[in-house]
Design an enzyme around this catalytic site. Structure first.
Site, PDB file in Angstrom:
ATOM      1  N   SER A   1       0.802  -1.223   0.000  1.00 60.52           N
ATOM      2  CA  SER A   1       0.000   0.000   0.000  1.00 60.52           C
ATOM      3  C   SER A   1       0.835   1.274   0.000  1.00 60.52           C
ATOM      4  CB  SER A   1      -0.934   0.017   1.214  1.00 60.52           C
ATOM      5  OG  SER A   1      -0.173   0.094   2.401  1.00 60.52           O
TER       6      SER A   1
ATOM      7  N   LYS B   1       1.063   4.679   6.906  1.00 62.09           N
ATOM      8  CA  LYS B   1       0.415   5.452   5.853  1.00 62.09           C
ATOM      9  C   LYS B   1       0.970   6.877   5.906  1.00 62.09           C
ATOM     10  CE  LYS B   1      -2.727   2.233   4.852  1.00 62.09           C
ATOM     11  NZ  LYS B   1      -2.065   1.166   4.155  1.00 62.09           N
TER      12      LYS B   1
END
Lengths: 122, 160
Positions: free
Chosen positions: B42, B86
């Site tokens: 990701s 993230k």
């Protein structure tokens, strides 16, 4: 959190093992980091774990309208004992489990409340 | 008798040095700087899919010096036993625009990040499960800021 906790302040013993092992049960008094003010630690009662169906009174001061929700995965539902004046999951929604810090199990102060915390008054 | 006492004293002295070292190591690891192994697709191309060892500092989020563009390690709101890596895209009060349907270029939804929350997204938008799926993230779930990569050695260096 009246009448369980004192309005002028209580000193509680909090253990941090139950939140890490996941051994919390509905009815426990827990402390957690507020989702709206990340520097604040808040104390409420755990009402539901993930997957539980919760029926709650939306606004006790204006009638008896109830809503039913299912607690989403990875979240818990917390409510204060004094529903007429509390900011809890009724306001900010289900609480992510990662914000829980510990479980309060013993009152130290004030002296008249010394002893284990009581279950939710009906 | 005196022999045992001196042996016991030496044993306690040596054990206390080890205990002090472990305590210092734990405090540094939990509250100053720690190394974490992060993997997954990701955050391509910033982080590798096969796994990187990164250094995470735990000071910035306590003094409130995080901003958009920072790489952070957060506890997942869907699974409290998992940590995600993230990037912060928006802080509280900022406006975020989401695209609802990638095939139609004009469908989008915009919202303001509520108080006490941040908006995180993975760099690889196609395979990342982030704030676009589970909503704004409470600030209290942030565990630290990623600032350096130490493994693999050919990509050693500061990140972000």
């Amino acid at each position: 959190m009246l009448p369980t906790l004192n309005v002028t302040g209580s000193m509680l013993l909090v253990e941090r093992i139950s939140t890490r092992t996941g051994k919390l049960r509905p009815g426990d008094v827990v402390i957690f980091r507020s989702p709206e003010a990340p520097r604040k630690i808040v104390c409420k009662r755990l009402i539901g774990l993930e997957g539980d169906q919760i029926t709650y009174v939306v606004d006790p001061q204006s009638g008896d309208r109830c809503e039913t929700i299912v607690v989403p995965k990875g979240h818990v539902w917390v409510e204060g004992d004094y529903i007429y004046n509390t900011k809890d999951s009724r306001n900010f929604g289900a609480l992510p489990y990662g914000l829980l810090e510990g479980r309060a199990f013993w009152t130290l102060l004030p002296r008249k409340d010394f002893g284990p915390l009581t279950p939710k008054p009906e | 008798m005196r022999q045992w006492r001196s042996i016991a004293k030496e044993a306690i002295d040596r054990a206390s040095i080890i205990v002090k070292f472990l305590c210092l190591l734990h405090v540094t690891d939990a509250y100053v700087v720690s190394s974490n192994h992060v993997l997954g697709p990701s955050m391509l191309p910033t982080l590798n899919i096969t796994g990187d060892v990164v250094l995470v500092e735990h000071l910035s989020h306590r003094i409130g010096k995080l901003g958009s563009g920072d790489l952070v390690l957060v506890r997942s709101p869907l699974d409290p036993n998992r940590t995600l890596t993230k990037r912060i895209v928006a802080m509280e009060g900022d406006r975020v625009t989401l695209s609802l349907d990638p095939t139609r270029s004009f469908s989008s939804r915009s919202l303001v990040v509520p108080k006490g929350h941040v908006w995180i997204q993975g760099d690889n938008l196609y395979v990342s499960r982030d704030s676009r799926h589970f909503g704004p993230l409470p600030y209290g779930l942030i565990e630290g800021k990623v600032f350096m990569r130490v493994w693999p050695p050919n990509s050693f260096g500061l990140l972000g």
